[in-house]
Design an enzyme around this catalytic site. Structure first.
Site, PDB file in Angstrom:
ATOM      1  N   CYS A   1       0.830  -1.197   0.000  1.00 38.35           N
ATOM      2  CA  CYS A   1       0.000   0.000   0.000  1.00 38.35           C
ATOM      3  C   CYS A   1       0.874   1.261   0.000  1.00 38.35           C
ATOM      4  O   CYS A   1       1.595   1.513  -0.953  1.00 38.35           O
ATOM      5  CB  CYS A   1      -0.997  -0.047   1.151  1.00 38.35           C
ATOM      6  SG  CYS A   1      -2.300   1.213   1.016  1.00 38.35           S
TER       7      CYS A   1
ATOM      8  N   HIS B   1      -3.817  -4.980  -0.294  1.00 40.13           N
ATOM      9  CA  HIS B   1      -3.361  -5.529   0.991  1.00 40.13           C
ATOM     10  C   HIS B   1      -3.455  -7.053   0.950  1.00 40.13           C
ATOM     11  O   HIS B   1      -4.534  -7.602   1.172  1.00 40.13           O
ATOM     12  CB  HIS B   1      -4.248  -5.011   2.127  1.00 40.13           C
ATOM     13  CG  HIS B   1      -4.002  -3.580   2.467  1.00 40.13           C
ATOM     14  ND1 HIS B   1      -3.031  -3.182   3.360  1.00 40.13           N
ATOM     15  CD2 HIS B   1      -4.593  -2.447   2.024  1.00 40.13           C
ATOM     16  CE1 HIS B   1      -3.039  -1.858   3.451  1.00 40.13           C
ATOM     17  NE2 HIS B   1      -3.974  -1.388   2.655  1.00 40.13           N
TER      18      HIS B   1
ATOM     19  N   GLU C   1      -2.500  -9.127   3.110  1.00 36.46           N
ATOM     20  CA  GLU C   1      -2.827  -9.632   4.450  1.00 36.46           C
ATOM     21  C   GLU C   1      -4.308  -9.487   4.781  1.00 36.46           C
ATOM     22  O   GLU C   1      -4.787 -10.052   5.760  1.00 36.46           O
ATOM     23  CB  GLU C   1      -1.955  -8.915   5.501  1.00 36.46           C
ATOM     24  CG  GLU C   1      -2.387  -7.514   5.885  1.00 36.46           C
ATOM     25  CD  GLU C   1      -2.048  -6.413   4.877  1.00 36.46           C
ATOM     26  OE1 GLU C   1      -2.355  -5.246   5.179  1.00 36.46           O
ATOM     27  OE2 GLU C   1      -1.501  -6.719   3.797  1.00 36.46           O
TER      28      GLU C   1
END
Length: 197
Positions: free
Chosen positions: A77, A175, A177
């Site tokens: 990001c 993202h 994750e």
């Protein structure tokens, strides 16, 4: 394997640590130059505003350390955006790893782009076994235009680079994750990359 997440006060670190733990690895949070340099893999996260994040990097000397790392480095990001030449956000000079300038979405679209969007034109080992057009989670108002270093593309009014790669440096605008099983697979692929050290 030693995994270091660069700690420079730019948030969102906990979810990355949990995702790495789910993959069976452990990550260390550090801003210690020696610890970062001796890592097998380095993750450069970021949530927040570009100019204040860059100021923190400069104050800690990480702005000169990061571009000289030899092992695989993953910017996520804002981390990816700071690895570019510059960002229109706060008129920020970046680390200059990727040869592209980050610009703001036009007022004709809702910003930030928030939620799930597809990635395609996948061109890197970090996308091994990832099908085209998978959905990833994004939250951003600024983007890197398509360029030679793009390894994934996303469309939000226009096509832009949602992932970049140059040598041992990788960046994702999305993202991983927070992108479920597919995102974790991308993280796992990154952690399995051969180190250049």
């Amino acid at each position: 394997m030693k995994i270091v997440i660069i700690n420079y006060g730019a948030g969102n670190i906990q979810s990355i640590m949990f995702a790495i733990e789910r993959l069976g690895f452990k990550a260390v949070l550090s801003n210690n130059p020696q610890e970062i340099q001796t890592a097998d893999k380095v993750i450069f996260p970021g949530v927040g505003e570009a100019s204040s994040a860059m100021k923190k990097l400069t104050e800690s000397g990480l702005d000169s350390l990061i571009p000289n790392l030899k092992q695989p480095v993953l910017g996520i990001c804002l981390g990816m955006q700071l690895m570019c030449k510059s960002s229109e956000e706060g008129n920020t000079k970046g680390l200059g790893i990727f040869d592209v300038d980050v610009i703001k979405f036009t007022p004709t679209v809702k910003v930030p782009q928030m939620g799930w969007n597809q990635i395609y034109n996948l061109k890197s080992d970090i996308f091994k076994d990832i099908p085209e057009n998978e959905f990833m989670y994004l939250v951003h108002s600024f983007y890197a235009p398509n360029c030679d270093e793009a390894i994934a593309t996303t469309n939000y009014e226009l096509e832009y680079a949602s992932a970049l790669q140059k040598d041992n440096f990788y960046g994702t605008q999305f993202h991983p994750e927070k992108s479920g099983a597919v995102g974790e697979k991308i993280l796992e692929n990154f952690l399995k990359l051969n180190s250049n050290t």
